[in-house]
Structure formats: C-alpha cells, structure tokens
Design a protein around this motif. Structure first.
Motif: not given
Length: 334
Positions: A1-10, A54-67, A321-324
C-alpha cells in the motif's frame, strides 16, 4: 500500500478556532487516505484525491464551484460583485443572451457521468518537444488545451485528444480549419469586450472592428453554440487573490494582478477533477536559446517582462502544488 503524507506549514498556525479545528481534522487524513487508496492498482483514479491534498495546504479550499456559467450564474455571490476579469458585474445581460443560445453548461453527459475524473492541462512550453508523451496524455478523461496551441503534426508529443480549449479573443485560433472537430470552445473573459466578441461568434455575426483588443482576434469560431462555454471567472479571482497573492487593486485589472491562463485552467481543474496533471509548464530563463513553445522556433529570450502577470509569484504557487502532491507535472518544468 501507499502512504500519503501531508505537510502543514508553520504559517498555518495562529489561525482562528474554526481553522484550528479544520487542521486538527486533517491530522487524521493521511491514515484515511492510506486505507482509501492503498489497494488501488497503479493508474486507477483516486476519488477526492485532489481536494484532500488541496485542503492539507489550503485549509479554506472549498471544492464546489461550477466549471462554466449557467443561467443561474447570478446566484454565485463570489463573482457578481467584481467586474471582469474577476467577475461578471456589468456583463449580466450579455451573458444571459449568450447562455440562452448555447443551452448547455457542462462537460457533456458522457464526462459528467464519470464518478472519478483524471484531468490534464497542456501548457504550450517548448519543454514538451520530443518528450513522446502523446499516448500518456490521451489516457486522461479530460484534456485541456490553451489558446491556439496546435495538435495536428505534434501528436507524438502532445496527444490527439482535446476535451476543451480555453482561450480569449486574442489567443483564439484564427484559421477555422485548424480547429478540432469535437472539442468545447471555452471563453476565459479578461475584459468586457471579450463577452461582446463571444456574442458575435455565437450568433455568427460579423466582427466589424478590432478596437478594444490588444492584437488581432479570430473573426469566426467554427463551433455550434452548444459547444461553446463561458469559464467561471471565480477561477481567475481565486488564483489571483487567494492562491498567488496578487494585489487586489479594488477588484480591477491592474499591473501584475492577472494570473496566466495556464494557472487559471489548473485552478479550474482543482475544483472539478479527482486527479490533476500538467505538461508543458515552466519557462527556464537560464537557457535563453531553448524553444519557448513546442510548435514554433521562438526562443526563451523572446519573453518580455509581463505587465499583467507576476511570473515569479505564480511559479511559487505552482511549485507548492507539485511539492505537495496536489498536481503531477509530467514534464518536470515547474
């Protein structure tokens, strides 16, 4: 299995109570993701992956937004108070008129029914040349191309599939025969004039003047109205002010506060896709003789300092985005 690690910046510390609660909830996400995605075979789509990252880097990111804009676009509070390019204020009537003619406001029934979407944004950079990524690119559910970047003759490197082509009047393909036969034509409007131009294209009316444009524009778009869409300007606003941190300038276009179309397209994909990849992004100014675009002989040194974009700040955002692990960069140019 693959472990995904999240980083929260200071920088995410010192937040209000709600944000702290959200961050605490994110602490448990790596384990959730480990179980959720650990048993998937390689290459299988991971539902909700982009949003989780995305929410691990930008906690306020909210997905709903029509294309794309639909007839109920006035309900979108985030865009009605801004004029173009960050919103629709002053353009409501003309948008209504266009949408009555186009009648369709999504990717289409086939793609809408896919429960997990893998999307790729193809930049126009010379870094794509001779990479033979074409077959890999064509495996994505949604392939997004920008402006007039050609496909014919470059399939080995850029693929042959085009789901949508995002552009604005000055960037649109000018020769009708160069259009793909079955892609969506998507307007990303940067100024009020862009909506007037689109109305002429939708109703197949003659463009009588180039006044108001900064260079020549397409005079015809060989697409039926139902294949034409208007990109939600919220993605321009969000990319500029929330992600890149460009100056607000009271919500008006100004020096250095417009994101590039590529970053706008990536921002759109973050909201709409379960997995996001890019290719052909990144300009290496340390190699002035490298090709600027994959389809022409212009070299890097041809780039002039941009009045509207802040390339270095934008690069910081894309690298984050790439690094995260939010997006995957197939050409490693970012």
């Amino acid at each position: 299995s693959v472990l995904f690690i999240f980083y929260v910046s200071q920088n995410d510390l010192g937040l209000d109570t709600t944000e702290k609660d959200l961050l605490l909830s994110l602490v448990h996400r790596p384990l959730e993701l480990r179980y959720k995605y650990g048993n998937l075979s390689k290459g299988e789509c991971k539902p909700g992956y982009t949003e989780a990252k995305m929410t691990s880097i930008y906690p306020k990111f909210s997905k709903p937004a029509p294309m794309f804009l639909d007839p109920n676009f006035k309900r979108l509070s985030k865009i009605i108070s801004y004029p173009p390019p960050f919103g629709v204020r002053t353009q409501e009537k003309i948008i209504d008129h266009i949408l009555q003619a186009t009648k369709r406001y999504s990717l289409g029934s086939e793609l809408d029914s896919i429960s997990c979407k893998k999307c790729i944004i193809i930049g126009n950079g010379g870094i794509l040349f001779n990479k033979s990524l074409g077959s890999q690119i064509d495996q994505y559910d949604v392939v997004v191309r920008l402006n007039e970047a050609p496909v014919a003759g470059f399939e080995k490197d850029v693929g042959s599939k085009t789901t949508m082509r995002i552009t604005y009047p000055e960037g649109a393909i000018q020769k009708p025969e160069r259009y793909e036969k079955s892609s969506l034509f998507v307007l990303s409007a940067f100024k009020p004039m862009d909506f007037k131009w689109l109305r002429l294209m939708v109703f197949n009316e003659k463009l009588r003047s180039m006044e108001g444009f900064w260079k020549s524009v397409a005079r015809v778009v060989p697409r039926e109205p139902e294949d034409i869409r208007i990109l939600n300007p919220y993605f321009i606003q969000e990319a500029a002010f929330k992600f890149i941190g460009l100056p607000n300038n009271n919500g008006l276009m100004g020096r250095g506060n417009i994101p590039t179309l590529g970053t706008v397209a990536i921002t759109m994909a973050l909201h709409s896709c379960d997995e996001v990849a890019v290719a052909g992004f990144g300009y290496d100014m340390n190699t002035p003789h490298a090709p600027l675009h994959y389809y022409e002989k212009l070299i890097m040194s041809a780039i002039k300092e941009s009045w509207t974009h802040n390339i270095s700040k934008e690069k910081e955002f894309l690298r984050k985005l790439v690094k995260g692990g939010v997006i995957r960069d197939l050409t490693n140019g970012i």
